[in-house]
Design a protein around this motif. Sequence first.
Motif, PDB file in Angstrom:
ATOM      1  N   THR A  59      14.728  -5.681  -6.832  1.00 26.88           N
ATOM      2  CA  THR A  59      13.976  -6.915  -6.592  1.00 26.88           C
ATOM      3  C   THR A  59      12.652  -6.618  -5.877  1.00 26.88           C
ATOM      4  O   THR A  59      11.763  -7.443  -5.852  1.00 26.88           O
ATOM      5  N   GLN A  60      12.561  -5.443  -5.241  1.00 23.60           N
ATOM      6  CA  GLN A  60      11.333  -5.116  -4.523  1.00 23.60           C
ATOM      7  C   GLN A  60      10.667  -3.884  -5.120  1.00 23.60           C
ATOM      8  O   GLN A  60       9.913  -3.186  -4.445  1.00 23.60           O
ATOM      9  N   GLU A 106       8.224  -3.395  -6.905  1.00 21.31           N
ATOM     10  CA  GLU A 106       6.760  -3.280  -6.920  1.00 21.31           C
ATOM     11  C   GLU A 106       6.210  -2.644  -5.659  1.00 21.31           C
ATOM     12  O   GLU A 106       5.091  -2.166  -5.661  1.00 21.31           O
ATOM     13  N   ARG A 107       6.974  -2.652  -4.564  1.00 22.94           N
ATOM     14  CA  ARG A 107       6.455  -1.919  -3.414  1.00 22.94           C
ATOM     15  C   ARG A 107       7.262  -0.663  -3.094  1.00 22.94           C
ATOM     16  O   ARG A 107       6.757   0.282  -2.512  1.00 22.94           O
ATOM     17  N   SER A 145       6.454   3.261  -4.157  1.00 18.33           N
ATOM     18  CA  SER A 145       5.587   4.194  -3.433  1.00 18.33           C
ATOM     19  C   SER A 145       6.421   5.330  -2.824  1.00 18.33           C
ATOM     20  O   SER A 145       6.008   6.482  -2.849  1.00 18.33           O
ATOM     21  N   MET A 201       1.257   4.164  -9.219  1.00 14.45           N
ATOM     22  CA  MET A 201       2.223   3.086  -9.062  1.00 14.45           C
ATOM     23  C   MET A 201       1.818   1.888  -9.912  1.00 14.45           C
ATOM     24  O   MET A 201       2.639   1.295 -10.613  1.00 14.45           O
ATOM     25  N   ALA A 205       4.091  -0.036   3.386  1.00 13.42           N
ATOM     26  CA  ALA A 205       5.370   0.171   2.706  1.00 13.42           C
ATOM     27  C   ALA A 205       6.067  -1.157   2.433  1.00 13.42           C
ATOM     28  O   ALA A 205       6.849  -1.271   1.502  1.00 13.42           O
ATOM     29  N   GLY A 244       4.523  -3.742   1.526  1.00 13.27           N
ATOM     30  CA  GLY A 244       3.773  -4.419   0.475  1.00 13.27           C
ATOM     31  C   GLY A 244       2.509  -5.115   0.937  1.00 13.27           C
ATOM     32  O   GLY A 244       1.869  -5.824   0.163  1.00 13.27           O
ATOM     33  N   ARG A 304      -1.115  -5.169   1.357  1.00  5.06           N
ATOM     34  CA  ARG A 304      -2.290  -4.417   0.903  1.00  5.06           C
ATOM     35  C   ARG A 304      -3.452  -5.381   0.771  1.00  5.06           C
ATOM     36  O   ARG A 304      -3.240  -6.570   0.498  1.00  5.06           O
ATOM     37  N   THR A 333       7.690 -10.031  -3.233  1.00  5.86           N
ATOM     38  CA  THR A 333       9.074 -10.503  -3.262  1.00  5.86           C
ATOM     39  C   THR A 333       9.780 -10.273  -1.927  1.00  5.86           C
ATOM     40  O   THR A 333      10.986 -10.391  -1.838  1.00  5.86           O
ATOM     41  N   THR A 334       9.009  -9.915  -0.904  1.00  8.42           N
ATOM     42  CA  THR A 334       9.638  -9.560   0.359  1.00  8.42           C
ATOM     43  C   THR A 334       9.309 -10.559   1.463  1.00  8.42           C
ATOM     44  O   THR A 334       8.140 -10.908   1.644  1.00  8.42           O
TER      45      THR A 334
END
Lengths: 595, 77
Positions: free
Chosen positions: A90-91, A93-94, A97, A186, B32, B34, B36, B59-60
């Motif tokens: 679910t995460q 996209e981050r 990295s 990414m 980390a 997200g 940015r 999504t966080t």
Amino acid sequence: MKRIALLGMPNTGKSTLFNRMTGGAARVGNWPGITVELLSGKILLGGDMVEIIDLPGIYDLHGFSDDEQVVRHFLHDNVPDLALVILNTTQIERQMSLLLQLKQLNMNIVVILNMADEAKKFGIGVDAEKMSELLEMPIFLLSAKYGGGYPEALQAVTKALRYPTPGMAEQLRSQLEQDEHIETEMARVLKHTVQVPARLSDSLTEKLDSLILHPWLGLPIFFAVMYLLFQGIFIFGQPIQGGIAAAFTWLRETALVPLLASLPQALQGLLLDGIYNGLATVAAFVPIIVLFFLFMAIVEDSGYLSRAAFLMDALMARLGLDGRGFVMLLMGFGCNVPALMGTRVMRSRAMRLLTMLVIPLSLCSARLQVFIFFSAALFSPKAAPIVLFSLYLFSFATAIITALIFKNRFKNTEPFVLELPPYRFPTLRQMALRGWLEVRHFLRRATKFIVAGVVMVWLLTHLPPSAAPASADTLSGMIGGALQPFFAPLGINEQLTIALIFGFIAKEIVIGALAVIYSLSGDALGNAIGQQLDWVQAYSFMLFTLLYTPCLATVATLQSESKQLKFTALSLGWSLGLAWLISFAFYQGARALGY
Amino acid sequence: MSATTLAALHPGDIATIVSIHAEEALHLRLLALGFRSGKQIELIRKASFSGPLQVRVGTTDVMLRRVEAAKIEVQKP
């Protein structure tokens, strides 16, 4: 033996996967180059035994937090044959990295996209095959909680282990400069393989949050939850504890006493009252620890613990602690031992140590027994509840003062940025496994220490053999006599001093010890003490009992969790010093005022 | 369009991250998670008694203290 390291960010279900792979047969071990213990388990994979190591969750391979340094040192000194990288789908996209950082190390990597069930629910689509192709490593969608996709992933792990480990970059830090390249890589991979809906549709979490984190209702709900948790542990725990104690007594009376009857009196005493009682003391903690961690697994895995941190942070930040520390402090009012073990959720070592320094000041249920006995013996039925309440206030006040005094010494340097994960239902399996692992950890770490302590106090109170047990002629009586110059200014007499020596083992046995010392029990003991002491002396004794060394099990846990003799000594010294100072101030103050 | 910091937003506000002025440890952690420049950020709620903020990036959902939020420069549409 080949070695697999589990790597991933916090909140990816890494430990759940680890438990699934090892079936809970994990052990705690030390590794070269790092100071913390890691869980590892051995399993049979493709005909060979393989060791799996659960590394702490990290956000960034180059970060500065304690956990990030541990992982870096581990990878440097113990190059694994395979890194199993777990990402929360679910995460993705981050979290990618971290994967790309790990890829630069040229390790053998298999990737698990975990929580595939949750991602599907949120409408996140991932093309694992395409991603596998672009990143040139095996990638699998999986649900560690329910096991979907597990066999395929295990097969890939077995296959990947057949290849030798490629070399690994010597200096991890020098790779930092390449992070910019990671950003573009990414973006490229995500663009081709992942679809995330513009807005996430987890309406359940949002609805629950608007109630649970409500500006006015949040705190009352939090305290209600804590109260239920607390009551739950002790309502279920006390009968089981009573049952275990009864079983130990039964075994002693029906089997051990007749069996040992032919031995000399002193040896019988040492075996039964020393070693056997020590084992019974250890066993008494087992139901409380199991229940505590069963409930803690619910609070933690459901996502509520991070919410508690959110609600309590305004207050706790001023004390140098965080909201999770407050939960542990509250649980300490039931029993200090599991509360100390529970501080492991705090990943910053400094903050964890500060919390561990504060917890032993919580008035636990064992101390409460002593206070109920004394306040019934010395105070009117009307005054007794006020006395008890005042002791709780003292407990809170000393905890706050301790945090304020030591918060600069144990300064938290890690950024306080916490994820608030969506609410999840923990599975029964997860809860049971947690309770079992924690109890085993406690038994392994604390048993020897506690039994040795109980035996030592037995020797002190029974040597020389000619003296009556716990009388002034025994070693403990002599120590009590020698300590009188310290305790007389607190209004604590020699008999009570001997009881305090017993209380070092556990507060539960203080009243029993007094019964032996006075050769009286029940109401008769209460009357005798009531006649010998006035209320100022009794209250001073209670204050001392509240604050000095909680019990051997707590000391054993402080040591096994901090792994620092200096810290354990600081905690012991601080609580003893504080107990003496406060009792002294109270006793002398009350006397000066004419009471 | 107006520039401000994350700490000054109100619950329900959506803004775009312009830059992060944090020390390295915090900066790495935020990256980390997200955070940015150019990313959208939503302030969900603020805890009472000057407590922390709950924000959503991608999504966080993340909680952070107001001191730290003040180091994140954002732009309101």
